[in-house]
Design an enzyme around this catalytic site. Structure first.
Site, mmCIF file in Angstrom:
data_model
loop_
_atom_site.group_PDB
_atom_site.id
_atom_site.type_symbol
_atom_site.label_atom_id
_atom_site.label_comp_id
_atom_site.label_asym_id
_atom_site.label_seq_id
_atom_site.Cartn_x
_atom_site.Cartn_y
_atom_site.Cartn_z
ATOM 1 N N GLY A 71 0.804 -1.218 0.000
ATOM 2 C CA GLY A 71 0.000 0.000 0.000
ATOM 3 C C GLY A 71 0.838 1.270 0.000
ATOM 4 O O GLY A 71 0.549 2.213 -0.743
ATOM 5 N N SER A 72 1.875 1.291 0.816
ATOM 6 C CA SER A 72 2.695 2.515 0.904
ATOM 7 C C SER A 72 3.347 2.827 -0.438
ATOM 8 O O SER A 72 3.352 3.975 -0.884
ATOM 9 C CB SER A 72 3.778 2.351 1.976
ATOM 10 O OG SER A 72 3.193 2.087 3.230
ATOM 11 N N ASN A 122 -8.619 3.861 7.928
ATOM 12 C CA ASN A 122 -8.042 2.745 8.674
ATOM 13 C C ASN A 122 -8.277 2.842 10.178
ATOM 14 O O ASN A 122 -8.153 1.864 10.887
ATOM 15 C CB ASN A 122 -6.541 2.639 8.386
ATOM 16 C CG ASN A 122 -5.820 3.960 8.470
ATOM 17 O OD1 ASN A 122 -6.145 4.917 7.767
ATOM 18 N ND2 ASN A 122 -4.846 4.039 9.355
ATOM 19 N N SER A 153 -3.164 -3.291 -0.762
ATOM 20 C CA SER A 153 -2.097 -4.038 -0.111
ATOM 21 C C SER A 153 -2.569 -5.463 0.193
ATOM 22 O O SER A 153 -3.682 -5.653 0.686
ATOM 23 C CB SER A 153 -1.718 -3.335 1.194
ATOM 24 O OG SER A 153 -0.791 -4.131 1.906
ATOM 25 N N HIS A 203 -1.523 -7.775 2.450
ATOM 26 C CA HIS A 203 -1.560 -8.352 3.807
ATOM 27 C C HIS A 203 -2.744 -7.892 4.637
ATOM 28 O O HIS A 203 -2.902 -8.316 5.786
ATOM 29 C CB HIS A 203 -0.235 -8.102 4.536
ATOM 30 C CG HIS A 203 0.003 -6.695 4.969
ATOM 31 N ND1 HIS A 203 -0.223 -6.284 6.252
ATOM 32 C CD2 HIS A 203 0.453 -5.602 4.309
ATOM 33 C CE1 HIS A 203 0.093 -4.996 6.361
ATOM 34 N NE2 HIS A 203 0.500 -4.569 5.184
ATOM 35 N N THR A 213 12.673 -7.850 -10.809
ATOM 36 C CA THR A 213 12.162 -9.194 -11.030
ATOM 37 C C THR A 213 10.850 -9.377 -10.280
ATOM 38 O O THR A 213 10.755 -9.012 -9.114
ATOM 39 C CB THR A 213 13.193 -10.239 -10.551
ATOM 40 O OG1 THR A 213 14.400 -10.013 -11.267
ATOM 41 C CG2 THR A 213 12.711 -11.652 -10.782
ATOM 42 N N CYS A 256 1.001 3.337 13.366
ATOM 43 C CA CYS A 256 2.104 4.283 13.235
ATOM 44 C C CYS A 256 2.069 5.320 14.354
ATOM 45 O O CYS A 256 3.104 5.802 14.778
ATOM 46 C CB CYS A 256 2.028 5.006 11.899
ATOM 47 S SG CYS A 256 1.416 3.980 10.590
HETATM 48 C C1 LIG Z 1 -1.944 -0.514 5.863
HETATM 49 C C2 LIG Z 1 -2.301 0.694 5.064
HETATM 50 C C3 LIG Z 1 -1.396 1.237 4.125
HETATM 51 C C4 LIG Z 1 0.002 0.702 3.970
HETATM 52 O O1 LIG Z 1 0.044 -0.557 3.363
HETATM 53 P P1 LIG Z 1 1.409 -1.416 3.443
HETATM 54 O O2 LIG Z 1 1.172 -2.547 2.516
HETATM 55 O O3 LIG Z 1 1.553 -1.842 4.860
HETATM 56 O O4 LIG Z 1 2.502 -0.514 2.971
HETATM 57 C C5 LIG Z 1 -1.805 2.326 3.389
HETATM 58 N N1 LIG Z 1 -3.029 2.851 3.530
HETATM 59 C C6 LIG Z 1 -3.924 2.360 4.412
HETATM 60 C C7 LIG Z 1 -5.280 2.975 4.501
HETATM 61 C C8 LIG Z 1 -3.586 1.274 5.201
HETATM 62 O O5 LIG Z 1 -4.465 0.801 6.086
#
Ligand SMILES: *Cc1c(COP(=O)(O)O)cnc(C)c1O
EC number: 2.8.1.7
Length: 394
Positions: free
Chosen positions: A73-74, A153, A201, A203, A239, A327
């Site tokens: 996501g980041s 989130n 993302s 996970h 890759t 965070c």
């Molecule tokens: C967790 C999250 C991210 C970051 O995703 P990662 O895969 O951990 O880098 C970005 N935006 C929101 C809204 C999230 O909840």
């Protein structure tokens, strides 16, 4: 007896589904081939990457050519903002976002401000919904991008994405949405909502960590985010993360096949727990819109206590929750999201986020609510603020 752990932090990360791990394993070993290699065994890995891309594209109502794999996501958020800024700077240097974005957006915006871009941060109402009139009023001839998250989130609020998409389209402005918390939780169609870019993302919905994707509408002039080889149509070199790609595609397959029943179950458990807490614990409030929220999110502020103390005591009872976003935990500043919905500092400090999963039951939540009641009562008896309040009201 081993204590049972009740995991209520699915917005921070989820366990990788066993079926996902099984699907990934052969690609570490016997199918280790580089998908870009030309010999026969590697060709199958190329095919697997293509099929995974198609599975993901279908889940958003689009085609595979618009899906770009990233490390999560980041990265997707960084790519969308930085590359739009760079590619469209000649048209204008103004970007609009909201006050309640994830730090992957907010800190990228701060970076862009240092690079000469101007950012407008739109307010949300007391339920965390973007003020559309403020958004319209903020649009200028030099606005190149609107970036508003699909679902928050911390408080789970779902934004009026369709309306925002229509406003962006009407003004010829690109629209990006961080859909990390919404994807696989609620249905999303990128064309129906006029979304130009969308971050996801793996996970957060049963896939592995370190893999995600950015949807980029065909025709956008975004440049390469990572320079090097020709992977991801020359826009994101490196890759291919074949194990991650196989994993996220499997997680998508399962999450979308089970979405309806998961929404129903989680909404029921969520509302059951919220109702019990609001009825049984005095001086608390639900944060975020009661209806327009993702099925897994519960966020409640308890007056006269510290969220961190509550978290520690819940942890001792085997309950894993969060006081804000992962965070901000560990810093003393209250969450920017809770401040944006108008909570005073002292109430924002007493907040608890619980994000449930498909395995969470009402019985689990009964145990959790019973513990919350007991802990909140205990913490309040030690609180001078609460003592003053009781004195004043007697
Ligand atoms: C967790 C999250 C991210 C970051 O995703 P990662 O895969 O951990 O880098 C970005 N935006 C929101 C809204 C999230 O909840």
């Amino acid at each position: 007896m081993e204590k049972k752990i009740i995991y209520l932090d699915h917005a921070a990360t989820t366990a990788t589904r066993p079926e996902v791990v099984d699907a990934m394993l052969p690609y570490f070993t016997e199918n280790f081939w580089n998908p870009s290699s030309v010999y026969t065994p590697a060709l199958n890995n190329r095919k697997v990457v293509d099929e995974s891309r198609e599975t993901i594209a279908r889940s958003l109502g689009t085609t595979a050519e618009n899906i770009y794999f990233t490390a999560g996501g980041s990265e997707s958020d960084n790519w969308a903002l930085k590359c739009t800024a760079e590619a469209y700077a000649n048209k204008g240097k103004h970007i609009i976002t909201s006050k309640i974005e994830h730090h992957a957006i907010l800190h990228t915006c701060e970076y862009l401000e240092k690079k000469g871009f101007e950012i407008t941060y739109i307010d949300v109402d007391e339920n965390g919904i973007l003020k559309l009139d403020d958004l319209k009023a903020a649009i200028r001839p030099d606005t190149i991008l609107i970036s508003v998250m699909f679902a928050n989130n911390e408080i789970g609020t779902i934004q009026p994405i369709k309306e925002i998409g229509a406003i962006a389209k009407e003004h010829g402005i690109l629209f990006h949405t961080d859909a990390v918390q919404a994807y696989a939780q609620i249905p999303i169609n990128v064309d129906e909502y006029n979304i130009d870019m969308l971050s996801v993302s793996g996970h957060k919905f049963g896939g592995p960590k370190g893999i995600g994707f950015l949807y980029i509408r065909k025709g956008l002039k975004l440049r390469s985010f990572i320079h090097g080889g020709a992977q991801e149509r020359k826009r994101r070199a490196g890759t291919e993360n074949i194990t991650g790609i196989v994993g996220i595609a499997k997680a998508v397959e399962i999450a979308f096949a089970t979405m309806d029943e998961r929404i129903k179950h989680e909404t029921e458990v969520r509302d059951y727990a919220i109702k019990r807490i609001l009825a049984e614990v005095p001086y608390c409030r639900l944060n975020g819109d009661a209806q327009k929220r993702v099925p897994n999110n519960i966020n409640i502020s308890f007056q006269f206590i510290e969220g961190e103390s509550l978290l520690i005591m819940l942890d001792m009872a085997g309950i894993c929750a969060s006081s804000g976003s992962a965070c901000t935990s560990g810093s003393l500043d209250p969450s920017h999201v809770l401040l944006a919905i108008g909570l005073p500092h002292e109430i924002a400090h007493g907040s608890l986020r619980m994000t449930i999963g498909e395995e969470t039951t009402k019985e689990d939540m009964d145990y959790v609510v019973d513990n919350i009641k007991e802990i909140v009562t205990k913490l309040r008896t030690m609180s001078p603020l609460y003592e003053d309040f009781v004195k004043k009201n007697n």
